[in-house]
Design a protein around this motif. Sequence first.
Motif, PDB file in Angstrom:
ATOM      1  N   PHE A 111       0.824  -1.203   0.000  1.00  0.00           N
ATOM      2  CA  PHE A 111       0.000   0.000   0.000  1.00  0.00           C
ATOM      3  C   PHE A 111       0.865   1.262   0.000  1.00  0.00           C
ATOM      4  O   PHE A 111       0.658   2.167  -0.811  1.00  0.00           O
ATOM      5  CB  PHE A 111      -0.929  -0.011   1.215  1.00  0.00           C
ATOM      6  CG  PHE A 111      -1.710   1.254   1.377  1.00  0.00           C
ATOM      7  CD1 PHE A 111      -2.746   1.550   0.517  1.00  0.00           C
ATOM      8  CD2 PHE A 111      -1.401   2.149   2.378  1.00  0.00           C
ATOM      9  CE1 PHE A 111      -3.470   2.720   0.657  1.00  0.00           C
ATOM     10  CE2 PHE A 111      -2.122   3.315   2.532  1.00  0.00           C
ATOM     11  CZ  PHE A 111      -3.151   3.604   1.673  1.00  0.00           C
ATOM     12  N   VAL A 112       1.839   1.317   0.895  1.00  0.00           N
ATOM     13  CA  VAL A 112       2.700   2.503   0.989  1.00  0.00           C
ATOM     14  C   VAL A 112       3.521   2.672  -0.295  1.00  0.00           C
ATOM     15  O   VAL A 112       3.690   3.787  -0.793  1.00  0.00           O
ATOM     16  CB  VAL A 112       3.601   2.412   2.236  1.00  0.00           C
ATOM     17  CG1 VAL A 112       4.649   3.499   2.241  1.00  0.00           C
ATOM     18  CG2 VAL A 112       2.764   2.472   3.499  1.00  0.00           C
ATOM     19  N   GLY A 113       3.991   1.574  -0.842  1.00  0.00           N
ATOM     20  CA  GLY A 113       4.761   1.645  -2.084  1.00  0.00           C
ATOM     21  C   GLY A 113       3.939   2.154  -3.252  1.00  0.00           C
ATOM     22  O   GLY A 113       4.413   2.956  -4.062  1.00  0.00           O
ATOM     23  N   THR A 114       2.704   1.722  -3.347  1.00  0.00           N
ATOM     24  CA  THR A 114       1.834   2.188  -4.429  1.00  0.00           C
ATOM     25  C   THR A 114       1.549   3.676  -4.301  1.00  0.00           C
ATOM     26  O   THR A 114       1.597   4.413  -5.300  1.00  0.00           O
ATOM     27  CB  THR A 114       0.516   1.397  -4.426  1.00  0.00           C
ATOM     28  OG1 THR A 114       0.815   0.005  -4.573  1.00  0.00           O
ATOM     29  CG2 THR A 114      -0.389   1.838  -5.546  1.00  0.00           C
ATOM     30  N   ILE A 115       1.285   4.135  -3.095  1.00  0.00           N
ATOM     31  CA  ILE A 115       1.049   5.566  -2.888  1.00  0.00           C
ATOM     32  C   ILE A 115       2.302   6.365  -3.230  1.00  0.00           C
ATOM     33  O   ILE A 115       2.225   7.430  -3.867  1.00  0.00           O
ATOM     34  CB  ILE A 115       0.595   5.834  -1.435  1.00  0.00           C
ATOM     35  CG1 ILE A 115      -0.727   5.144  -1.152  1.00  0.00           C
ATOM     36  CG2 ILE A 115       0.496   7.323  -1.154  1.00  0.00           C
ATOM     37  CD1 ILE A 115      -1.870   5.586  -2.018  1.00  0.00           C
ATOM     38  N   ALA A 116       3.471   5.879  -2.844  1.00  0.00           N
ATOM     39  CA  ALA A 116       4.721   6.589  -3.138  1.00  0.00           C
ATOM     40  C   ALA A 116       4.981   6.651  -4.644  1.00  0.00           C
ATOM     41  O   ALA A 116       5.400   7.696  -5.167  1.00  0.00           O
ATOM     42  CB  ALA A 116       5.885   5.908  -2.430  1.00  0.00           C
ATOM     43  N   ILE A 117       4.713   5.567  -5.348  1.00  0.00           N
ATOM     44  CA  ILE A 117       4.924   5.559  -6.801  1.00  0.00           C
ATOM     45  C   ILE A 117       3.984   6.541  -7.484  1.00  0.00           C
ATOM     46  O   ILE A 117       4.387   7.309  -8.370  1.00  0.00           O
ATOM     47  CB  ILE A 117       4.744   4.134  -7.357  1.00  0.00           C
ATOM     48  CG1 ILE A 117       5.918   3.258  -6.940  1.00  0.00           C
ATOM     49  CG2 ILE A 117       4.607   4.140  -8.860  1.00  0.00           C
ATOM     50  CD1 ILE A 117       5.720   1.795  -7.246  1.00  0.00           C
ATOM     51  N   LEU A 118       2.709   6.528  -7.081  1.00  0.00           N
ATOM     52  CA  LEU A 118       1.759   7.458  -7.697  1.00  0.00           C
ATOM     53  C   LEU A 118       2.101   8.910  -7.377  1.00  0.00           C
ATOM     54  O   LEU A 118       1.946   9.793  -8.230  1.00  0.00           O
ATOM     55  CB  LEU A 118       0.339   7.128  -7.242  1.00  0.00           C
ATOM     56  CG  LEU A 118      -0.239   5.842  -7.827  1.00  0.00           C
ATOM     57  CD1 LEU A 118      -1.577   5.533  -7.194  1.00  0.00           C
ATOM     58  CD2 LEU A 118      -0.349   5.936  -9.322  1.00  0.00           C
ATOM     59  N   LYS A 119       2.564   9.182  -6.163  1.00  0.00           N
ATOM     60  CA  LYS A 119       2.965  10.551  -5.810  1.00  0.00           C
ATOM     61  C   LYS A 119       4.181  10.976  -6.635  1.00  0.00           C
ATOM     62  O   LYS A 119       4.248  12.109  -7.113  1.00  0.00           O
ATOM     63  CB  LYS A 119       3.295  10.647  -4.326  1.00  0.00           C
ATOM     64  CG  LYS A 119       3.677  12.046  -3.910  1.00  0.00           C
ATOM     65  CD  LYS A 119       3.995  12.153  -2.447  1.00  0.00           C
ATOM     66  CE  LYS A 119       4.430  13.580  -2.144  1.00  0.00           C
ATOM     67  NZ  LYS A 119       4.881  13.743  -0.778  1.00  0.00           N
ATOM     68  N   PHE A 120       5.116  10.068  -6.831  1.00  0.00           N
ATOM     69  CA  PHE A 120       6.296  10.402  -7.625  1.00  0.00           C
ATOM     70  C   PHE A 120       5.918  10.712  -9.070  1.00  0.00           C
ATOM     71  O   PHE A 120       6.422  11.668  -9.656  1.00  0.00           O
ATOM     72  CB  PHE A 120       7.311   9.265  -7.581  1.00  0.00           C
ATOM     73  CG  PHE A 120       8.508   9.520  -8.440  1.00  0.00           C
ATOM     74  CD1 PHE A 120       9.479  10.413  -8.016  1.00  0.00           C
ATOM     75  CD2 PHE A 120       8.660   8.889  -9.648  1.00  0.00           C
ATOM     76  CE1 PHE A 120      10.585  10.668  -8.802  1.00  0.00           C
ATOM     77  CE2 PHE A 120       9.761   9.137 -10.443  1.00  0.00           C
ATOM     78  CZ  PHE A 120      10.730  10.021 -10.020  1.00  0.00           C
ATOM     79  N   PHE A 121       5.045   9.912  -9.657  1.00  0.00           N
ATOM     80  CA  PHE A 121       4.671  10.146 -11.046  1.00  0.00           C
ATOM     81  C   PHE A 121       3.821  11.397 -11.211  1.00  0.00           C
ATOM     82  O   PHE A 121       3.807  11.994 -12.276  1.00  0.00           O
ATOM     83  CB  PHE A 121       3.951   8.934 -11.633  1.00  0.00           C
ATOM     84  CG  PHE A 121       4.876   7.800 -11.930  1.00  0.00           C
ATOM     85  CD1 PHE A 121       6.047   7.997 -12.619  1.00  0.00           C
ATOM     86  CD2 PHE A 121       4.567   6.521 -11.514  1.00  0.00           C
ATOM     87  CE1 PHE A 121       6.910   6.949 -12.893  1.00  0.00           C
ATOM     88  CE2 PHE A 121       5.410   5.472 -11.780  1.00  0.00           C
ATOM     89  CZ  PHE A 121       6.580   5.684 -12.471  1.00  0.00           C
ATOM     90  N   ARG A 122       3.130  11.804 -10.171  1.00  0.00           N
ATOM     91  CA  ARG A 122       2.326  13.027 -10.274  1.00  0.00           C
ATOM     92  C   ARG A 122       3.157  14.282 -10.048  1.00  0.00           C
ATOM     93  O   ARG A 122       3.047  15.253 -10.783  1.00  0.00           O
ATOM     94  CB  ARG A 122       1.179  12.985  -9.290  1.00  0.00           C
ATOM     95  CG  ARG A 122       0.344  14.225  -9.384  1.00  0.00           C
ATOM     96  CD  ARG A 122      -0.955  14.089  -8.692  1.00  0.00           C
ATOM     97  NE  ARG A 122      -1.676  15.331  -8.864  1.00  0.00           N
ATOM     98  CZ  ARG A 122      -2.952  15.419  -8.983  1.00  0.00           C
ATOM     99  NH1 ARG A 122      -3.668  14.328  -8.954  1.00  0.00           N
ATOM    100  NH2 ARG A 122      -3.547  16.570  -9.122  1.00  0.00           N
ATOM    101  N   TYR A 123       4.006  14.276  -8.998  1.00  0.00           N
ATOM    102  CA  TYR A 123       4.743  15.485  -8.619  1.00  0.00           C
ATOM    103  C   TYR A 123       6.221  15.437  -8.983  1.00  0.00           C
ATOM    104  O   TYR A 123       6.935  16.406  -8.772  1.00  0.00           O
ATOM    105  CB  TYR A 123       4.607  15.731  -7.111  1.00  0.00           C
ATOM    106  CG  TYR A 123       3.185  15.952  -6.682  1.00  0.00           C
ATOM    107  CD1 TYR A 123       2.475  17.073  -7.083  1.00  0.00           C
ATOM    108  CD2 TYR A 123       2.542  15.022  -5.872  1.00  0.00           C
ATOM    109  CE1 TYR A 123       1.164  17.272  -6.691  1.00  0.00           C
ATOM    110  CE2 TYR A 123       1.233  15.215  -5.470  1.00  0.00           C
ATOM    111  CZ  TYR A 123       0.557  16.337  -5.884  1.00  0.00           C
ATOM    112  OH  TYR A 123      -0.739  16.525  -5.498  1.00  0.00           O
TER     113      TYR A 123
END
Length: 97
Positions: free
Chosen positions: A68-80
């Motif tokens: 869960f934490v890894g998925t959120i981190a990946i999506l945050k990286f690709f957005r910002y």
Amino acid sequence: MFALATIALFVAMVLVLIRLFNGPTLYDRVLAVNAFGTYTVLFIGVLGFLNGRPDFLDISMLYALINFVGTIAILKFFRYRAIGDTPRPSDQAEGEA
């Protein structure tokens, strides 16, 4: 019965890996990685039940949190395009004055 569930989960994991490598967009690939992590959690849980090892459930819960934490981190990286806090240009101008 649980052996059949293990085989079905393994087949689903292989299909998700195919989707991961053939996904047309980045978000399809992120979703495939998240689904693979979910299937892995289920696979570890069922495998622990088959072997009579209840401590596998603890391992699968830990892996679910990491997924869960890894998925959120990946999506945050690709957005910002950054993981941590980055100063905005207006913040840098205020700090220089």
